[in-house]
Design an enzyme around this catalytic site. Structure first.
Site, mmCIF file in Angstrom:
data_model
loop_
_atom_site.group_PDB
_atom_site.id
_atom_site.type_symbol
_atom_site.label_atom_id
_atom_site.label_comp_id
_atom_site.label_asym_id
_atom_site.label_seq_id
_atom_site.Cartn_x
_atom_site.Cartn_y
_atom_site.Cartn_z
ATOM 1 N N GLU A 55 1.126 -1.343 -0.089
ATOM 2 C CA GLU A 55 -0.045 0.281 -0.153
ATOM 3 C C GLU A 55 0.779 0.822 0.236
ATOM 4 O O GLU A 55 0.879 2.088 -0.340
ATOM 5 C CB GLU A 55 -0.998 0.149 1.415
ATOM 6 C CG GLU A 55 -2.192 -1.232 1.687
ATOM 7 C CD GLU A 55 -1.326 -2.120 2.089
ATOM 8 O OE1 GLU A 55 -2.686 -2.753 2.922
ATOM 9 O OE2 GLU A 55 -0.280 -2.852 1.771
ATOM 10 N N ARG A 210 20.514 -22.941 -5.882
ATOM 11 C CA ARG A 210 21.438 -22.601 -6.803
ATOM 12 C C ARG A 210 21.372 -21.818 -7.611
ATOM 13 O O ARG A 210 20.450 -22.248 -8.965
ATOM 14 C CB ARG A 210 22.031 -24.305 -7.732
ATOM 15 C CG ARG A 210 23.127 -24.220 -6.244
ATOM 16 C CD ARG A 210 23.358 -26.094 -7.146
ATOM 17 N NE ARG A 210 23.535 -27.030 -6.090
ATOM 18 C CZ ARG A 210 22.753 -27.811 -5.586
ATOM 19 N NH1 ARG A 210 21.598 -27.886 -5.873
ATOM 20 N NH2 ARG A 210 23.465 -29.047 -4.530
#
Length: 336
Positions: A55, A210
């Site tokens: 917001e 990874r």
């Protein structure tokens, strides 16, 4: 109650919220769209815990156009001071006229208080638009708030004849590179990767994300430094995890959950939690509650058949992710 335009804007807010799936944990994924008439004047999503909420980003983008506007939010605006000020107050101070929330926040610190704060300020609040889709954004956050237990995904890989490892316990690379890339995506979204001391002994896994194996679209959309490494959690009933295991030498936190009060692991990035036993093994429900208490909402499990079966027997698994390779391993191999 809701128009086609309302649905279009909430769909956009959900799309924005999804941008945080690799970065926001343990906070929920939230998106926000602010409109004036038929025009979008501000958008935002929550990127990382401790940083501004969706917001706030949307209000900053809208500026003065927020006055009299409608805000579409995938989760009830917070009403309490945490690491950031309440979003409900920010919407009130900006002068928005209407707020559409997809769902009520299950967090007991909010749980309707944000909606009431907005209504007390004279703002029209409508709740429930695309609630199912909004709930799907945050299964871990919702489950922890309602039950104290994390959302558990159990990953299984087997050969076509239902085998998970060779007779000696070796199980690396049953599946191919596409499956391994997919697993990296799931790992990156989780708050923790959970395994056992037996898996560490058998496979010496890294249990990390990874970057090189992540799908190209993820690498294109995110900077490598922004993607967090999930906490690596090892269940170790009696303290068998070897101190020279590869996972201890990598960046990121390792959490060892054990029933042994004497277990000590001399690595700076390791925390040890003592959890009770049940039937001679770690009480899995108690262990998961202890893990959730560390701020972990979503667990990705990579372990052998013993833990997988125990989690399923205890009805602690929310979702199964199964990879099956087109190869035969033989009757003397370890079965599901």
């Amino acid at each position: 109650m809701f128009s086609i335009f309302d649905s279009q804007m909430m769909l956009r807010a959900i799309e924005l919220a999804e941008r945080g799936i690799y970065t926001t944990a343990p906070n929920p994924n939230v998106g926000c769209v602010i409109t004036q008439g038929d025009d979008i004047v501000g958008e935002g999503f929550h990127f990382r815990a401790g940083e501004p909420h969706a917001e706030v980003h949307a209000l900053r983008a809208a500026g003065d156009n927020a006055k009299g506007a409608t805000a579409y939010v995938t989760l009830e605006p917070c009403s309490h001071y945490g690491r950031t000020p309440p979003c409900a107050d920010a919407l009130v101070n900006a002068g928005v006229a209407r707020v559409v929330c997809a769902m009520v926040d299950p967090n007991p610190k909010v749980a309707g208080r944000g909606i009431q704060r907005l209504r007390d300020a004279g703002i029209q609040v409508d709740v429930g638009l695309m609630q199912v889709q909004a709930e799907a954004l945050n299964p871990g956050f919702i489950k922890v708030m309602k039950t104290g237990l994390p959302f558990v995904q159990l990953k299984l890989a087997s050969s076509i004849d239902g085998r998970t490892a060779l007779a000696n316990g070796q199980s690396k690379w049953i599946t191919g590179p596409e499956a391994r890339s997919d697993v990296q995506t799931f790992r990156a979204q989780a708050g923790a990767i959970l395994s056992t001391s037996q898996t560490v002994i058998d496979d010496n896994p890294s249990l990390n994300v990874r970057w090189s194996q992540l799908p190209e679209n993820v690498q294109n959309d995110y900077n490598q430094t922004n993607l967090r490494q999930p906490v690596r959690v090892i269940l170790d009933t009696s303290g068998r995890t070897p101190e020279d295991a590869d996972l201890f030498s990598l960046d990121g936190t390792v959490l060892v959950v054990t029933a042994s009060e004497s277990l000590r692991i001399e690595h700076e990035n390791v925390d040890v939690i003592v959890s009770p036993k049940k039937d001679g093994k770690l009480d899995l429900c108690a262990a998961l509650r202890a893990i959730a208490a560390q701020g972990i909402n979503h667990i990705w499990v990579e372990a052998g058949a013993t833990l997988a079966g125990s989690l399923l027997d205890a009805e602690l698994v929310d979702e199964l992710i199964v990879y099956q390779a087109p190869k035969l391993m033989g009757a003397d191999s370890r079965a599901w």
